[in-house]
Design an enzyme around this catalytic site. Structure first.
Site, PDB file in Angstrom:
ATOM      1  N   SER A  63       0.675  -1.338   0.185  1.00 29.41           N
ATOM      2  CA  SER A  63      -0.067   0.045   0.523  1.00 29.41           C
ATOM      3  C   SER A  63       1.296   1.452   0.007  1.00 29.41           C
ATOM      4  O   SER A  63       0.069   2.142   0.284  1.00 29.41           O
ATOM      5  CB  SER A  63      -1.157  -0.094   1.603  1.00 29.41           C
ATOM      6  OG  SER A  63      -1.449  -1.299   1.168  1.00 29.41           O
ATOM      7  N   THR A 214      -1.838   4.096   9.745  1.00 34.73           N
ATOM      8  CA  THR A 214      -1.644   2.740  10.035  1.00 34.73           C
ATOM      9  C   THR A 214      -0.146   2.895  10.611  1.00 34.73           C
ATOM     10  O   THR A 214       0.716   3.830   9.987  1.00 34.73           O
ATOM     11  CB  THR A 214      -1.471   2.696   8.979  1.00 34.73           C
ATOM     12  OG1 THR A 214      -0.564   3.213   7.508  1.00 34.73           O
ATOM     13  CG2 THR A 214      -3.170   2.361   8.352  1.00 34.73           C
ATOM     14  N   GLY A 215       0.711   1.700  11.008  1.00 36.77           N
ATOM     15  CA  GLY A 215       2.114   1.429  10.948  1.00 36.77           C
ATOM     16  C   GLY A 215       2.755   2.168  12.378  1.00 36.77           C
ATOM     17  O   GLY A 215       3.989   2.963  11.547  1.00 36.77           O
TER      18      GLY A 215
END
Length: 299
Positions: A63, A214-215
């Site tokens: 992504s 995210t992350g």
């Protein structure tokens, strides 16, 4: 010397003294010595000084390519004199219920409408796969995205060939969207220091990256609690290959320091033979080493 010249002159051989008296490149190699994967790193400091480690591998983007997509979508809108308030209808058939999609969760029946700006928010903040597929279908194809980034003059090797829909159907296709760490770092650096699309749209991309959810246990983990530091990023990870390895665990972003300096950083992990959380920890350790080095340099 400009950034491109610095890359040519320094890539693979620039050595700098780290916070513990070691060269940054040497320190990064030490962190990666026992990693059960191919791990590549690229750092561009203040748009010029460049360090790369293991740059000659084709790392699956997963992504991370949604950053490339967002830039190309904005470029296509600019070319047709359209803005981020363009309305996009979303029908039930547009929403795959078996893929990662916060949009599908918030709009279970479909039959809704979002602006492109709202869709970009889903794309860059939450990494929504359905939104990615919709934007590829309606505004800018994967081939057009690859072409736009190349025409923008991004230095380094990369290739974009398949969509989230295609990767979901065949996980092996994930390897066909790939990049060197340097190409990712250059793209991020351009987003934060140069002009790729119209100013308003590029500012919105930066804002979405700063708000990315995210992350947070990767690059951001080493920056938590650092006063005045602003971090913006895009992640990519997932799928397990037939050897039981995680195909990719990636994080690319831009770190703005309180003294006005900044650096682009890309860490790409290919075929990790262990839990994804362990790969996250490797990325966090790399981030800590880079931050310590840059923050201790005299401006």
């Amino acid at each position: 010397m400009g950034m491109v010249g610095a890359v040519v002159a320094l890539c693979g051989m620039w050595c700098c003294r780290g916070p513990e008296g070691r060269g940054l490149e040497t320190a990064l190699h030490a962190i990666l010595a026992d990693a059960p994967a191919q791990v590549g790193v690229a750092v561009i400091i203040d748009g010029k000084d460049t360090v790369v480690v293991n740059n000659d591998v084709r790392y699956p983007l997963m992504s991370v390519f949604k950053l490339h997509q967002a830039i190309a979508v904005c470029g296509a809108l600019d070319a047709s004199s359209r803005d981020l308030d363009l309305i996009m209808p979303v029908a039930s058939e547009d929403l795959d219920r078996n893929t990662w999609s916060p949009l599908a969760e918030s709009c279970p029946e479909g039959n809704d409408s979002l602006t492109v700006g709202e869709m970009m928010d889903y794309l860059l903040r939450f990494s929504d796969n359905n939104v990615s597929n919709i934007l590829f279908d309606r505004i800018c194809t994967i081939a057009e995205t690859d072409s736009f980034i190349r025409q923008a003059g991004v230095v380094g090797d990369f290739r974009l060939e398949v969509t989230e829909r295609q990767m979901h159907a065949d996980h092996g296709l994930s390897y066909r969207n790939w990049s060197s760490p340097l190409a990712c770092a250059v793209l991020v650096d351009r987003v934060f220091t140069d002009s790729l699309v119209s100013a308003e749209k590029q500012a919105y991309i930066r804002q979405c990256m700063e708000e990315c959810d995210t992350g947070r246990e990767r690059i951001a983990a080493a920056l938590t609690g650092k006063k005045g530091v602003v971090f913006a990023h895009r992640t990519g990870s997932g799928y397990v290959n037939d050897r039981g390895q995680v195909i990719a665990v990636n994080d690319v972003g831009y770190v703005s320091l309180p003294d006005g300096r900044g650096y682009a950083i890309a860490v790409l992990v290919r075929d990790y033979g262990g839990p994804q959380s362990d790969a996250d920890s490797v990325i966090a350790a790399i981030s800590a080493e880079v931050y310590d080095y840059v923050s201790q340099q005299v401006r």
